[in-house]
Design an enzyme around this catalytic site. Structure first.
Site, PDB file in Angstrom:
ATOM      1  CB  ALA A 157     -44.998 -58.195 -33.463  1.00  8.61           C
ATOM      2  CE1 TYR A 190     -38.755 -56.004 -27.163  1.00 13.50           C
ATOM      3  CE2 TYR A 190     -37.676 -56.384 -29.255  1.00 13.50           C
ATOM      4  CZ  TYR A 190     -37.801 -56.648 -27.906  1.00 13.50           C
ATOM      5  OH  TYR A 190     -36.979 -57.564 -27.302  1.00 13.50           O
ATOM      6  NE  ARG A 240     -48.708 -52.027 -24.347  1.00 15.02           N
ATOM      7  CZ  ARG A 240     -48.374 -53.106 -25.054  1.00 15.02           C
ATOM      8  NH1 ARG A 240     -49.217 -53.598 -25.933  1.00 15.02           N
ATOM      9  NH2 ARG A 240     -47.207 -53.698 -24.880  1.00 15.02           N
ATOM     10  CB  ALA A 241     -44.906 -45.612 -25.446  1.00 17.20           C
ATOM     11  CG  PHE A 247     -49.882 -41.221 -31.233  1.00 20.58           C
ATOM     12  CD1 PHE A 247     -49.460 -41.369 -32.541  1.00 20.58           C
ATOM     13  CD2 PHE A 247     -50.468 -42.313 -30.609  1.00 20.58           C
ATOM     14  CE1 PHE A 247     -49.607 -42.578 -33.215  1.00 20.58           C
ATOM     15  CE2 PHE A 247     -50.625 -43.513 -31.271  1.00 20.58           C
ATOM     16  CZ  PHE A 247     -50.190 -43.646 -32.576  1.00 20.58           C
ATOM     17  NE  ARG A 248     -55.223 -39.266 -24.923  1.00 25.20           N
ATOM     18  CZ  ARG A 248     -54.156 -39.078 -24.159  1.00 25.20           C
ATOM     19  NH1 ARG A 248     -53.274 -40.049 -23.983  1.00 25.20           N
ATOM     20  NH2 ARG A 248     -53.963 -37.935 -23.540  1.00 25.20           N
ATOM     21  CD  GLU A 305     -47.375 -35.947 -32.720  1.00 23.43           C
ATOM     22  OE1 GLU A 305     -46.602 -35.648 -31.780  1.00 23.43           O
ATOM     23  OE2 GLU A 305     -47.881 -35.104 -33.472  1.00 23.43           O
ATOM     24  CD  GLU A 326     -29.103 -30.324 -19.013  1.00 19.98           C
ATOM     25  OE1 GLU A 326     -28.482 -31.056 -19.802  1.00 19.98           O
ATOM     26  OE2 GLU A 326     -29.638 -30.746 -17.981  1.00 19.98           O
ATOM     27  CD1 TRP A 368     -56.973 -36.269 -45.826  1.00 19.09           C
ATOM     28  CD2 TRP A 368     -59.144 -36.761 -45.875  1.00 19.09           C
ATOM     29  NE1 TRP A 368     -57.106 -37.584 -45.468  1.00 19.09           N
ATOM     30  CE2 TRP A 368     -58.425 -37.905 -45.487  1.00 19.09           C
ATOM     31  CE3 TRP A 368     -60.524 -36.833 -45.972  1.00 19.09           C
ATOM     32  CZ2 TRP A 368     -59.059 -39.116 -45.202  1.00 19.09           C
ATOM     33  CZ3 TRP A 368     -61.157 -38.029 -45.688  1.00 19.09           C
ATOM     34  CH2 TRP A 368     -60.425 -39.158 -45.313  1.00 19.09           C
TER      35      TRP A 368
END
Length: 133
Positions: free
Chosen positions: A26, A28, A34-35, A42-43, A80, A96, A123
């Protein structure tokens, strides 16, 4: 190094079991969210979900429709996160340009696009049904 030492996993996290494993998993997962929040795409999707998830309960006429609408929004966020993880792993390999790296990143982007098309289609169909007399 004894023979028993070679049987131990390289990652000591793999030795956890039961509630300790669940607790750490949980943690992790929260770290992953958060990452993900640090990624603009994603935000944006997470902020849109703040509006769309409650709207699904208004728009859906049955639990199946509500589940499909909410599931389509969550699917976009899941894809995402997976796309971002692929991009991050590729970027770790090196900055590279490489054709295979580009191909993997493009396929991840295509997966996000398809999840957005699916979500948008569901939708639009639900709205069209709801707005019919």
């Amino acid at each position: 190094m004894s023979q028993n030492d070679s049987a131990l996993p390289v990652n000591p996290q793999k030795l956890r079991t039961g509630l300790s494993r669940v607790w750490h998993a949980a943690g992790y997962s929260l770290a992953g969210l958060r990452a993900g929040w640090d990624e603009p795409a994603f935000r944006q999707e997470a902020i849109a979900s703040i509006v769309l998830l409650p709207a699904a309960f208004w728009l859906g006429r049955s639990w199946v429709e509500v589940s499909l609408l909410t599931g389509s929004v969550l699917l976009v966020m899941i894809v995402e996160l997976l796309n971002t993880s692929v991009e991050t792993a590729i970027d770790r390999i090196g900055p590279e340009w490489h054709q295979l790296s580009k191909r993997a990143k493009d396929m991840g982007s295509a997966a996000v696009l398809l999840s957005l098309v699916l979500c948008g289609g569901m939708w639009v169909a639900a709205l069209a049904t709801r707005l019919q007399p």
